[in-house]
Design an enzyme around this catalytic site. Structure first.
Site, PDB file in Angstrom:
ATOM      1  N   TYR A  54      45.564  12.352  -7.439  1.00 15.56           N
ATOM      2  CA  TYR A  54      44.844  11.848  -6.259  1.00 15.56           C
ATOM      3  C   TYR A  54      43.570  12.642  -6.032  1.00 15.56           C
ATOM      4  CZ  TYR A  54      46.433   7.893  -3.684  1.00 15.56           C
ATOM      5  OH  TYR A  54      46.642   6.609  -3.295  1.00 15.56           O
ATOM      6  N   GLU A  56      40.780  11.732  -3.539  1.00 13.88           N
ATOM      7  CA  GLU A  56      39.929  11.114  -2.503  1.00 13.88           C
ATOM      8  C   GLU A  56      38.699  11.976  -2.250  1.00 13.88           C
ATOM      9  OE1 GLU A  56      42.645  10.489   0.738  1.00 13.88           O
ATOM     10  OE2 GLU A  56      42.925   8.403   0.167  1.00 13.88           O
ATOM     11  N   ASP A 200      23.964  -8.260  -9.953  1.00 16.51           N
ATOM     12  CA  ASP A 200      25.347  -8.118 -10.406  1.00 16.51           C
ATOM     13  C   ASP A 200      25.357  -8.424 -11.906  1.00 16.51           C
ATOM     14  OD1 ASP A 200      27.992  -8.406 -11.131  1.00 16.51           O
ATOM     15  OD2 ASP A 200      28.549  -9.620  -9.393  1.00 16.51           O
ATOM     16  N   THR A 226      31.027  -4.897 -13.386  1.00 14.02           N
ATOM     17  CA  THR A 226      32.326  -4.522 -13.923  1.00 14.02           C
ATOM     18  C   THR A 226      32.047  -3.607 -15.114  1.00 14.02           C
ATOM     19  OG1 THR A 226      32.309  -6.401 -15.403  1.00 14.02           O
ATOM     20  CG2 THR A 226      33.480  -6.695 -13.325  1.00 14.02           C
ATOM     21  N   LYS A 229      33.668  -5.911 -19.428  1.00 11.75           N
ATOM     22  CA  LYS A 229      33.243  -7.149 -20.086  1.00 11.75           C
ATOM     23  C   LYS A 229      32.428  -6.764 -21.331  1.00 11.75           C
ATOM     24  CE  LYS A 229      33.935  -9.689 -15.811  1.00 11.75           C
ATOM     25  NZ  LYS A 229      33.358 -10.446 -14.684  1.00 11.75           N
ATOM     26  N   ARG A 235      39.139  -1.616 -17.286  1.00 10.26           N
ATOM     27  CA  ARG A 235      39.043  -2.483 -16.115  1.00 10.26           C
ATOM     28  C   ARG A 235      38.464  -1.627 -15.003  1.00 10.26           C
ATOM     29  NH1 ARG A 235      40.765  -7.715 -17.686  1.00 10.26           N
ATOM     30  NH2 ARG A 235      40.430  -8.247 -15.519  1.00 10.26           N
TER      31      ARG A 235
HETATM   32  C1  LIG Z   1      33.753 -10.654 -13.395  1.00  9.50           C
HETATM   33  C2  LIG Z   1      32.745 -10.649 -12.306  1.00  9.50           C
HETATM   34  C3  LIG Z   1      32.982 -10.026 -11.071  1.00  9.50           C
HETATM   35  C4  LIG Z   1      34.344  -9.567 -10.631  1.00  9.50           C
HETATM   36  O1  LIG Z   1      34.957  -8.650 -11.349  1.00  9.50           O
HETATM   37  P1  LIG Z   1      36.531  -8.358 -11.190  1.00  9.50           P
HETATM   38  O2  LIG Z   1      36.648  -7.096 -11.940  1.00  9.50           O
HETATM   39  O3  LIG Z   1      37.223  -9.526 -11.804  1.00  9.50           O
HETATM   40  O4  LIG Z   1      36.813  -8.205  -9.742  1.00  9.50           O
HETATM   41  C5  LIG Z   1      31.943  -9.946 -10.159  1.00  9.50           C
HETATM   42  N1  LIG Z   1      30.747 -10.483 -10.432  1.00  9.50           N
HETATM   43  C6  LIG Z   1      30.497 -11.127 -11.580  1.00  9.50           C
HETATM   44  C7  LIG Z   1      29.141 -11.691 -11.815  1.00  9.50           C
HETATM   45  C8  LIG Z   1      31.485 -11.236 -12.550  1.00  9.50           C
HETATM   46  O5  LIG Z   1      31.227 -11.894 -13.676  1.00  9.50           O
END
Ligand SMILES: *Cc1c(COP(=O)(O)O)cnc(C)c1O
Length: 417
Positions: A54, A56, A200, A226, A229, A235
Site C-alpha cells: 500500500y 497512498e 486522450d 491507457t 494498447k 493494464r
Molecule cells: C480504451 C480507451 C479508454 C478507456 O480505457 P480503460 O482502460 O478501458 O478504462 C479511454 N479513452 C479511449 C480513447 C480509449 O480508447
C-alpha cells in the site's frame, strides 16, 4: 517454510482457464485494435509481490511506511514516461483509462459544467461525455461528429459547438477513428474559448511514442492515456501535463478519485516505457501503421467499404452493408475462423449499437508477433473467406485451422506454452 502451492496445484480449475486463454491468444489472429501482447518482463513486474504494498500518496509523501523500494519504482515510471513523451509531468497512478479521464474532469470541472468530445457513434469514447457514462450524467456534454462525405472530423463544426457551448474541457481522441488527429487545430479552438484541451491518446500512445503518429505535446494542455494498447504495457492509465497543471491533476487522482496506487502496475509501466524507448519499438510502431495501410488496401481490393476510405493509424473500420452481413454476424463468423475483432457502429449507422453495421479491427497485436505488410494479403483473404462462409461452421473451422498453422511460426511476446 510453509507450503505455498503454485496456481496449478492450488486451483486447477482456474489454472486450466488461464492456460486455455493463453493458448487461444497464441492460436488466433488477434485484431481487436485496443489489444496487444505485453512482454514477459512487463508481466513479471505485474505478477510480483509489489502487488502486496500500500502506497497512498506520492513518492516521498506517503501515508504508510515501508516505501524504500516503492518510491524509486514510481519515480522510475514517472521519469521514463516523461522522457518517452517529452513532457514536464507524468501521473502514473490512474488505475486505467476511464479513471484517468474522470480525474481530469474532476481536476478542472464542477458537476454540471460544460464539456465536449467526439460522439460515441462517430468513434469517440464513452468517457468523453457520452450519456450513459458518469462523464455524460454528471457533466453537461455536447458531442461533435464526423462529416458525412469523408468521415473526417469537421473542425468548423468543432469550433461552432465550442463557441456556443463554452466547454471547460474539450476532449480529442477516440476509439474508432482511423485518421490522424490535428492537435494544433484543436488547441487553437480550445484557446479561443478558454477551454482545457485534453488529448486522450489511449489507442495511439505507442504510435506517438514510436514516432508513427504526431504528438499532442505542445498542443494539448493535458494528455490522458491507457498504457496497455499500442504502448504494450500493463493494464493501466496515465496523465501527462505541464508543470503548472501538475498540482490539480495529482490532487484529482489522489485523494480525489483513488486510494492506493497499484504498485505492480507502475513498475510494469516503467518496464514498458524502457521497451518503448528502443529503436526496435520505433520500427514496431511504424510497422503497425504500414500493416494497417497494407490491410486496408487488400480489403479495399476485395470490395470492402472502409470508413473514411482507409487508415492513417493502427485501425480500420469497415461498413459491411454492401456485403449483406451485419457487424455482429460477421464478427462471430470471423471469431470462428480464428480472426478476433469486434462489431462496431459506423458513422451515421442506421442500426443499433448492439447490432451495428460494421466491424473494427487493427494491427497492433499481430505486428507484435512479427507479421509484416507481406502477410496482409493472406489476412485479407482469410477475412474475406470467413465473411463469405458466414453460417458454414465447417468452412469457418477450416479457416481457423489454416490461421493457427500459419501463426505457429510467429512467437507471441509474453506467451510461453
Ligand atoms: C480504451 C480507451 C479508454 C478507456 O480505457 P480503460 O482502460 O478501458 O478504462 C479511454 N479513452 C479511449 C480513447 C480509449 O480508447
Amino acid at each position: 517454510m510453509t507450503f505455498d502451492p503454485s496456481l496449478e496445484q492450488q486451483d486447477p480449475e482456474m489454472y486450466a482457464l488461464v492456460r486455455g486463454e493463453t493458448q487461444r491468444q497464441f492460436d488466433k489472429l488477434r485484431m481487436i485494435p485496443s489489444e496487444n501482447y505485453a512482454s514477459r518482463a512487463v508481466q513479471e513486474a505485474m505478477g510480483s509481490p509489489l502487488n502486496n504494498k500500500y502506497s497512498e500518496g506520492y513518492p516521498r509523501k506517503r501515508y504508510y511506511e515501508g516505501q524504500q523500494f516503492v518510491d524509486p519504482v514510481e519515480e522510475l515510471a514517472q521519469s521514463r514516461i516523461r522522457s518517452l513523451f517529452g513532457v514536464e509531468h507524468a501521473n502514473v497512478q490512474p488505475y486505467s483509462g476511464s479513471p484517468a479521464n474522470l480525474a481530469v474532469l474532476f481536476a478542472f470541472c464542477k458537476a454540471g459544467d460544460p464539456i465536449m468530445g467526439l460522439g460515441l457513434p462517430a468513434g469517440g469514447h464513452l468517457t468523453h461525455g457520452w450519456s450513459v457514462s458518469i462523464t455524460g450524467a454528471y457533466f453537461n456534454a455536447r458531442a461533435y461528429g464526423v462529416r458525412k462525405d469523408d468521415h473526417r472530423i469537421d473542425m468548423d463544426e468543432v469550433r461552432k459547438i465550442a463557441e456556443e457551448h463554452k466547454p471547460k474541457v474539450i476532449f480529442c481522441g477516440g476509439t474508432a477513428y482511423p485518421r490522424l488527429w490535428d492537435f494544433a487545430a484543436f488547441a487553437e479552438v480550445a484557446k479561443s474559448v478558454g477551454a482545457i484541451l485534453v488529448a486522450d491518446i489511449a489507442h495511439i500512445s505507442g504510435l506517438v511514442a514510436g514516432g508513427a503518429h504526431p504528438s499532442p505535446v505542445g498542443h494539448a494542455d493535458v494528455i490522458s492515456s491507457t498504457t496497455h494498447k499500442t504502448l504494450r504495457g500493463p493494464r493501466g492509465g496515465m496523465i501527462l501535463t505541464r508543470k503548472d497543471l501538475a498540482a490539480p491533476i495529482d490532487k484529482a487522482v489522489f485523494p480525489g478519485l483513488q486510494g492506493g496506487p497499484h504498485v505492480s502496475q507502475m513498475a510494469a509501466l516503467a518496464v514498458a516505457a524502457k521497451e518503448a524507448a528502443t529503436p526496435e519499438f520505433k520500427t514496431y510502431a511504424k510497422r503497425v501503421v504500414d500493416n494497417a495501410k497494407a490491410l486496408a488496401s487488400a480489403l479495399n481490393d476485395r470490395g470492402y467499404a472502409l470508413v473514411s476510405g482507409g487508415t492513417d493509424n493502427h485501425l480500420l473500420l469497415i461498413d459491411l452493408t454492401n456485403k449483406n452481413v451485419t457487424g455482429k454476424r460477421a464478427a462471430k463468423a470471423l471469431d470462428a475462423a480464428g480472426i478476433e475483432l469486434n462489431y462496431n457502429s459506423v458513422p451515421f449507422d442506421p442500426r443499433k449499437p448492439f447490432d451495428p453495421s460494421g466491424v473494427r479491427l487493427g494491427t497492433p497485436a499481430i505486428t507484435s508477433r512479427g507479421l509484416g505488410p507481406e502477410h496482409m494479403g493472406h489476412v485479407a483473404e482469410w477475412f474475406d473467406d470467413a465473411i463469405k462462409s458466414e453460417g458454414d461452421e465447417a468452412k469457418l473451422g477450416t479457416i481457423a485451422a489454416a490461421v493457427k498453422g500459419f501463426l505457429k511460426d510467429f512467437p507471441a511476446p509474453g506467451i510461453a506454452l
